[in-house]
Design a protein around this motif. Structure first.
Motif, PDB file in Angstrom:
ATOM      1  N   GLY A  98       0.791  -1.222   0.000  1.00 30.99           N
ATOM      2  CA  GLY A  98       0.000   0.000   0.000  1.00 30.99           C
ATOM      3  C   GLY A  98       0.825   1.274   0.000  1.00 30.99           C
ATOM      4  O   GLY A  98       0.285   2.368   0.008  1.00 30.99           O
ATOM      5  N   ALA A  99       2.149   1.157  -0.025  1.00 29.26           N
ATOM      6  CA  ALA A  99       3.024   2.329   0.030  1.00 29.26           C
ATOM      7  C   ALA A  99       3.274   2.953  -1.335  1.00 29.26           C
ATOM      8  O   ALA A  99       3.684   4.113  -1.418  1.00 29.26           O
ATOM      9  CB  ALA A  99       4.366   1.957   0.670  1.00 29.26           C
ATOM     10  N   LEU A 100       3.034   2.188  -2.385  1.00 27.16           N
ATOM     11  CA  LEU A 100       3.317   2.664  -3.744  1.00 27.16           C
ATOM     12  C   LEU A 100       2.251   2.190  -4.714  1.00 27.16           C
ATOM     13  O   LEU A 100       1.674   1.118  -4.546  1.00 27.16           O
ATOM     14  CB  LEU A 100       4.655   2.088  -4.248  1.00 27.16           C
ATOM     15  N   HIS A 101       2.064   2.974  -5.754  1.00 30.76           N
ATOM     16  CA  HIS A 101       1.315   2.555  -6.936  1.00 30.76           C
ATOM     17  C   HIS A 101       2.371   2.388  -8.017  1.00 30.76           C
ATOM     18  O   HIS A 101       3.160   3.308  -8.256  1.00 30.76           O
ATOM     19  CB  HIS A 101       0.285   3.608  -7.351  1.00 30.76           C
ATOM     20  N   THR A 102       2.420   1.214  -8.651  1.00 26.39           N
ATOM     21  CA  THR A 102       3.479   0.949  -9.618  1.00 26.39           C
ATOM     22  C   THR A 102       2.917   0.449 -10.936  1.00 26.39           C
ATOM     23  O   THR A 102       1.796  -0.055 -11.007  1.00 26.39           O
ATOM     24  CB  THR A 102       4.456  -0.122  -9.093  1.00 26.39           C
ATOM     25  N   ARG A 103       3.742   0.596 -11.969  1.00 25.84           N
ATOM     26  CA  ARG A 103       3.482  -0.071 -13.242  1.00 25.84           C
ATOM     27  C   ARG A 103       4.832  -0.494 -13.807  1.00 25.84           C
ATOM     28  O   ARG A 103       5.825   0.235 -13.689  1.00 25.84           O
ATOM     29  CB  ARG A 103       2.685   0.787 -14.198  1.00 25.84           C
ATOM     30  N   ALA A 104       4.859  -1.680 -14.367  1.00 27.52           N
ATOM     31  CA  ALA A 104       6.088  -2.240 -14.929  1.00 27.52           C
ATOM     32  C   ALA A 104       5.877  -2.468 -16.419  1.00 27.52           C
ATOM     33  O   ALA A 104       4.852  -3.015 -16.826  1.00 27.52           O
ATOM     34  CB  ALA A 104       6.460  -3.542 -14.237  1.00 27.52           C
TER      35      ALA A 104
END
Length: 106
Positions: A76-82
C-alpha cells in the motif's frame, strides 16, 4: 535477462517513509529485493510529477518481476506499473516473425 521499466508513485504513507529514511535508504531497500531474486538495478531516479520513482531493472524472468510487483503493491506504500523493455535485436526478431492476422470486418 529480461529488462523492465518501473514507474511508481508514493502514497501518503509511502511518502512519510521516504522522508524518514531518505532516498539512499529506499535505494538500499530496492537493491536488496531485486538482488534477492537474482536481478540487478540498472538505474533508479527520483522524480516529481506523476511518477516519484523511475527504475530500470533486470530480472531472471517475468515471474520474478511479478513477485516484486505483487509484494510492493500489497504494502500500500506505492502505486506501480512495470513495462517490459525489448532490445533492438528482440524487435528485429519480432519483425521477422510471420503473424496470421485479418483486419476486423475483412
Amino acid at each position: 535477462m529480461p529488462k523492465f521499466l518501473i514507474q511508481a508513485s508514493y502514497t501518503t504513507e509511502g511518502t512519510k517513509g521516504l522522508l524518514k529514511e531518505g532516498g539512499s535508504g529506499r535505494r538500499a531497500a530496492v537493491d536488496q529485493i531485486v538482488t534477492d531474486l537474482g536481478g540487478t538495478v540498472e538505474a533508479m531516479y527520483f522524480a516529481f510529477g506523476e511518477d516519484d520513482v523511475v527504475l530500470i531493472v533486470d530480472f531472471p524472468d517475468a515471474v520474478s518481476m511479478a513477485a516484486v510487483s505483487l509484494t510492493v503493491k500489497a504494502s500500500g506504500a506505492l502505486h506501480t506499473r512495470a513495462t517490459p523493455l525489448l532490445t533492438l535485436d528482440q524487435v528485429d526478431e519480432a519483425a521477422r516473425r510471420k503473424v496470421a492476422f485479418r483486419d476486423p470486418g475483412a
